[in-house]
Design a protein around this motif. Structure first.
Motif, PDB file in Angstrom:
ATOM      1  N   MET A   1       0.840  -1.181   0.000  1.00 52.77           N
ATOM      2  CA  MET A   1       0.000   0.000   0.000  1.00 52.77           C
ATOM      3  C   MET A   1       0.884   1.243   0.000  1.00 52.77           C
ATOM      4  O   MET A   1       1.141   1.863   1.024  1.00 52.77           O
ATOM      5  CB  MET A   1      -0.910   0.023   1.235  1.00 52.77           C
ATOM      6  CG  MET A   1      -1.916  -1.103   1.292  1.00 52.77           C
ATOM      7  SD  MET A   1      -3.063  -0.949   2.688  1.00 52.77           S
ATOM      8  CE  MET A   1      -1.928  -1.056   4.071  1.00 52.77           C
ATOM      9  N   SER A   2       1.396   1.622  -1.135  1.00 59.46           N
ATOM     10  CA  SER A   2       2.289   2.748  -1.218  1.00 59.46           C
ATOM     11  C   SER A   2       1.545   4.069  -1.200  1.00 59.46           C
ATOM     12  O   SER A   2       2.073   5.087  -0.750  1.00 59.46           O
ATOM     13  CB  SER A   2       3.148   2.639  -2.481  1.00 59.46           C
ATOM     14  OG  SER A   2       2.327   2.580  -3.631  1.00 59.46           O
ATOM     15  N   GLU A   3       0.294   4.112  -1.694  1.00 61.78           N
ATOM     16  CA  GLU A   3      -0.490   5.332  -1.708  1.00 61.78           C
ATOM     17  C   GLU A   3      -1.263   5.468  -0.403  1.00 61.78           C
ATOM     18  O   GLU A   3      -1.583   4.489   0.260  1.00 61.78           O
ATOM     19  CB  GLU A   3      -1.457   5.333  -2.894  1.00 61.78           C
ATOM     20  CG  GLU A   3      -0.756   5.320  -4.253  1.00 61.78           C
ATOM     21  CD  GLU A   3      -1.755   5.383  -5.383  1.00 61.78           C
ATOM     22  OE1 GLU A   3      -2.972   5.410  -5.105  1.00 61.78           O
ATOM     23  OE2 GLU A   3      -1.315   5.412  -6.539  1.00 61.78           O
ATOM     24  N   ASP A   4      -1.580   6.726  -0.062  1.00 60.80           N
ATOM     25  CA  ASP A   4      -2.362   6.965   1.145  1.00 60.80           C
ATOM     26  C   ASP A   4      -3.746   6.344   1.022  1.00 60.80           C
ATOM     27  O   ASP A   4      -4.355   6.341  -0.059  1.00 60.80           O
ATOM     28  CB  ASP A   4      -2.515   8.469   1.379  1.00 60.80           C
ATOM     29  CG  ASP A   4      -1.231   9.122   1.849  1.00 60.80           C
ATOM     30  OD1 ASP A   4      -0.315   8.387   2.262  1.00 60.80           O
ATOM     31  OD2 ASP A   4      -1.146  10.364   1.799  1.00 60.80           O
ATOM     32  N   LEU A   5      -4.250   5.836   2.123  1.00 65.83           N
ATOM     33  CA  LEU A   5      -5.620   5.336   2.174  1.00 65.83           C
ATOM     34  C   LEU A   5      -6.564   6.534   2.273  1.00 65.83           C
ATOM     35  O   LEU A   5      -6.388   7.411   3.125  1.00 65.83           O
ATOM     36  CB  LEU A   5      -5.800   4.413   3.375  1.00 65.83           C
ATOM     37  CG  LEU A   5      -4.972   3.117   3.337  1.00 65.83           C
ATOM     38  CD1 LEU A   5      -5.105   2.370   4.649  1.00 65.83           C
ATOM     39  CD2 LEU A   5      -5.408   2.237   2.182  1.00 65.83           C
ATOM     40  N   ARG A   6      -7.576   6.564   1.424  1.00 67.42           N
ATOM     41  CA  ARG A   6      -8.483   7.707   1.358  1.00 67.42           C
ATOM     42  C   ARG A   6      -9.686   7.482   2.265  1.00 67.42           C
ATOM     43  O   ARG A   6     -10.309   6.421   2.232  1.00 67.42           O
ATOM     44  CB  ARG A   6      -8.922   7.959  -0.078  1.00 67.42           C
ATOM     45  CG  ARG A   6      -7.742   8.294  -0.996  1.00 67.42           C
ATOM     46  CD  ARG A   6      -8.220   8.591  -2.398  1.00 67.42           C
ATOM     47  NE  ARG A   6      -8.972   7.470  -2.949  1.00 67.42           N
ATOM     48  CZ  ARG A   6      -9.782   7.571  -3.992  1.00 67.42           C
ATOM     49  NH1 ARG A   6      -9.968   8.727  -4.585  1.00 67.42           N
ATOM     50  NH2 ARG A   6     -10.412   6.504  -4.448  1.00 67.42           N
ATOM     51  N   VAL A   7      -9.995   8.496   3.047  1.00 63.83           N
ATOM     52  CA  VAL A   7     -11.034   8.383   4.076  1.00 63.83           C
ATOM     53  C   VAL A   7     -12.121   9.418   3.827  1.00 63.83           C
ATOM     54  O   VAL A   7     -11.836  10.615   3.684  1.00 63.83           O
ATOM     55  CB  VAL A   7     -10.432   8.583   5.483  1.00 63.83           C
ATOM     56  CG1 VAL A   7     -11.521   8.459   6.546  1.00 63.83           C
ATOM     57  CG2 VAL A   7      -9.308   7.582   5.734  1.00 63.83           C
ATOM     58  N   LEU A   8     -13.366   8.964   3.768  1.00 61.18           N
ATOM     59  CA  LEU A   8     -14.526   9.842   3.631  1.00 61.18           C
ATOM     60  C   LEU A   8     -15.175  10.009   4.996  1.00 61.18           C
ATOM     61  O   LEU A   8     -15.510   9.024   5.652  1.00 61.18           O
ATOM     62  CB  LEU A   8     -15.528   9.248   2.640  1.00 61.18           C
ATOM     63  CG  LEU A   8     -16.856  10.002   2.484  1.00 61.18           C
ATOM     64  CD1 LEU A   8     -16.627  11.386   1.897  1.00 61.18           C
ATOM     65  CD2 LEU A   8     -17.832   9.191   1.636  1.00 61.18           C
ATOM     66  N   ILE A   9     -15.374  11.249   5.411  1.00 63.70           N
ATOM     67  CA  ILE A   9     -15.993  11.555   6.698  1.00 63.70           C
ATOM     68  C   ILE A   9     -17.424  12.014   6.455  1.00 63.70           C
ATOM     69  O   ILE A   9     -17.672  12.903   5.629  1.00 63.70           O
ATOM     70  CB  ILE A   9     -15.192  12.643   7.436  1.00 63.70           C
ATOM     71  CG1 ILE A   9     -13.789  12.104   7.762  1.00 63.70           C
ATOM     72  CG2 ILE A   9     -15.898  13.085   8.704  1.00 63.70           C
ATOM     73  CD1 ILE A   9     -12.750  13.152   7.977  1.00 63.70           C
ATOM     74  N   VAL A  10     -18.360  11.404   7.177  1.00 60.26           N
ATOM     75  CA  VAL A  10     -19.783  11.717   7.017  1.00 60.26           C
ATOM     76  C   VAL A  10     -20.314  12.211   8.357  1.00 60.26           C
ATOM     77  O   VAL A  10     -20.498  11.426   9.297  1.00 60.26           O
ATOM     78  CB  VAL A  10     -20.578  10.482   6.547  1.00 60.26           C
ATOM     79  CG1 VAL A  10     -22.027  10.881   6.251  1.00 60.26           C
ATOM     80  CG2 VAL A  10     -19.931   9.847   5.327  1.00 60.26           C
ATOM     81  N   ASP A  11     -20.548  13.527   8.451  1.00 61.66           N
ATOM     82  CA  ASP A  11     -21.027  14.131   9.696  1.00 61.66           C
ATOM     83  C   ASP A  11     -21.714  15.444   9.344  1.00 61.66           C
ATOM     84  O   ASP A  11     -21.146  16.259   8.625  1.00 61.66           O
ATOM     85  CB  ASP A  11     -19.868  14.372  10.668  1.00 61.66           C
ATOM     86  CG  ASP A  11     -20.337  14.568  12.097  1.00 61.66           C
ATOM     87  OD1 ASP A  11     -21.156  15.485  12.339  1.00 61.66           O
ATOM     88  OD2 ASP A  11     -19.896  13.803  12.970  1.00 61.66           O
ATOM     89  N   ASP A  12     -22.929  15.657   9.862  1.00 62.48           N
ATOM     90  CA  ASP A  12     -23.665  16.859   9.484  1.00 62.48           C
ATOM     91  C   ASP A  12     -23.187  18.110  10.213  1.00 62.48           C
ATOM     92  O   ASP A  12     -23.533  19.223   9.838  1.00 62.48           O
ATOM     93  CB  ASP A  12     -25.170  16.672   9.699  1.00 62.48           C
ATOM     94  CG  ASP A  12     -25.541  16.531  11.165  1.00 62.48           C
ATOM     95  OD1 ASP A  12     -24.733  15.966  11.923  1.00 62.48           O
ATOM     96  OD2 ASP A  12     -26.647  16.966  11.543  1.00 62.48           O
ATOM     97  N   ASP A  13     -22.373  17.958  11.255  1.00 54.08           N
ATOM     98  CA  ASP A  13     -21.765  19.097  11.939  1.00 54.08           C
ATOM     99  C   ASP A  13     -20.443  19.404  11.243  1.00 54.08           C
ATOM    100  O   ASP A  13     -19.468  18.661  11.383  1.00 54.08           O
ATOM    101  CB  ASP A  13     -21.539  18.770  13.411  1.00 54.08           C
ATOM    102  CG  ASP A  13     -21.079  19.976  14.229  1.00 54.08           C
ATOM    103  OD1 ASP A  13     -20.357  20.825  13.670  1.00 54.08           O
ATOM    104  OD2 ASP A  13     -21.431  20.041  15.421  1.00 54.08           O
ATOM    105  N   PHE A  14     -20.410  20.507  10.479  1.00 53.36           N
ATOM    106  CA  PHE A  14     -19.226  20.778   9.657  1.00 53.36           C
ATOM    107  C   PHE A  14     -17.989  21.006  10.500  1.00 53.36           C
ATOM    108  O   PHE A  14     -16.868  20.711  10.066  1.00 53.36           O
ATOM    109  CB  PHE A  14     -19.487  21.977   8.738  1.00 53.36           C
ATOM    110  CG  PHE A  14     -19.452  23.317   9.427  1.00 53.36           C
ATOM    111  CD1 PHE A  14     -18.281  24.062   9.472  1.00 53.36           C
ATOM    112  CD2 PHE A  14     -20.589  23.837  10.039  1.00 53.36           C
ATOM    113  CE1 PHE A  14     -18.242  25.294  10.107  1.00 53.36           C
ATOM    114  CE2 PHE A  14     -20.559  25.068  10.670  1.00 53.36           C
ATOM    115  CZ  PHE A  14     -19.383  25.802  10.708  1.00 53.36           C
ATOM    116  N   ARG A  15     -18.163  21.522  11.720  1.00 51.47           N
ATOM    117  CA  ARG A  15     -16.994  21.742  12.575  1.00 51.47           C
ATOM    118  C   ARG A  15     -16.401  20.419  13.038  1.00 51.47           C
ATOM    119  O   ARG A  15     -15.178  20.241  13.054  1.00 51.47           O
ATOM    120  CB  ARG A  15     -17.388  22.600  13.779  1.00 51.47           C
ATOM    121  CG  ARG A  15     -17.704  24.045  13.436  1.00 51.47           C
ATOM    122  CD  ARG A  15     -18.481  24.727  14.525  1.00 51.47           C
ATOM    123  NE  ARG A  15     -19.775  24.071  14.775  1.00 51.47           N
ATOM    124  CZ  ARG A  15     -20.693  24.536  15.608  1.00 51.47           C
ATOM    125  NH1 ARG A  15     -20.466  25.641  16.294  1.00 51.47           N
ATOM    126  NH2 ARG A  15     -21.831  23.880  15.779  1.00 51.47           N
TER     127      ARG A  15
END
Length: 220
Positions: A1-15
């Motif tokens: 895994m030479s490339e960064d693992l991509r992470v999607l964040i799902v949260d309705d509070d933008f902060r």
């Protein structure tokens, strides 16, 4: 895994979403995609970008994050203030690999991400997995403080002890000499300890320009 693992964040509070994105971005080997705030947007983003991992809250304005899990077609952790047994059990039934109750610290999330990276690495280590490899991979999804204790063979324990006792990092040849085993045997045990997360592996370039692997016990 030479490339960064991509992470999607799902949260309705933008902060909160932005803070979690910063946590992810600070974890070595991980990159945060632009966060989204609804279940529908999560499904759309998952289809468009194919994230490696999704961090999803339970309380979304248009749906329960738990109900969205099957539609994401991606590994997922639930990050939520929902701490009732029913929600947690349902999250695991729907396919969540982990559940982290809010509020949590950057260190706690980083530990989960590090474990997920090891989980991926172990599963990708060979095309034909044994039950022991599968079990080892799953153990990495637990934080280090609650991981099941792994029984070690006498030789594996001696290899780890040699690393702990050394003044610095050792090569497989060094370990073989210290324990009184062959280099191949030392290498096999060192690889297993690296996969387990008990040992760190680095590279050092010698005078010939060829890199050599050096091993040291994990200190964190």
């Amino acid at each position: 895994m030479s490339e960064d693992l991509r992470v999607l964040i799902v949260d309705d509070d933008f902060r909160v979403a932005r803070l979690h994105a910063e946590y992810v971005g600070a974890a070595p080997g991980f990159a945060a995609l632009d966060p989204v705030g609804t279940g529908a947007a999560a499904v759309e983003a998952a289809r468009a970008f194919g994230p490696d991992l999704v961090l999803v809250d339970v309380y979304l304005p248009d749906a329960s994050g738990i109900d969205v899990l099957p539609e994401l077609d991606a590994d997922a952790f639930v990050l939520s203030a929902a701490s009732d047994a029913a929600s947690i059990a349902r999250a695991f039934r729907r396919g969540a690999l982990g559940y982290l109750i809010k509020p949590f610290t950057q260190k706690q999330l980083a530990e989960r991400l590090r474990g997920y990276s090891r989980y991926r690495r172990v599963l990708e280590s060979t095309p034909d997995l044994t039950q022991d490899i599968v079990d080892r991979a799953r153990r990495h999804l637990l934080p280090a403080t609650v991981q099941l204790t792994k029984s070690r063979t006498v030789t594996e324990g001696a290899v780890l002890e040699a690393l702990v006792s050394a003044a610095g990092a050792l090569t497989a040849v060094d370990v073989a000499a210290a324990v009184g085993i062959s280099r191949a045997t030392a290498q096999r045990h060192l690889s297993a300890l690296v996969d387990e997360g008990a040992v760190e592996m680095g590279l050092r370039y010698g005078s010939t320009g060829r890199p050599e692997h050096r091993y040291s016990p994990r200190r964190d």
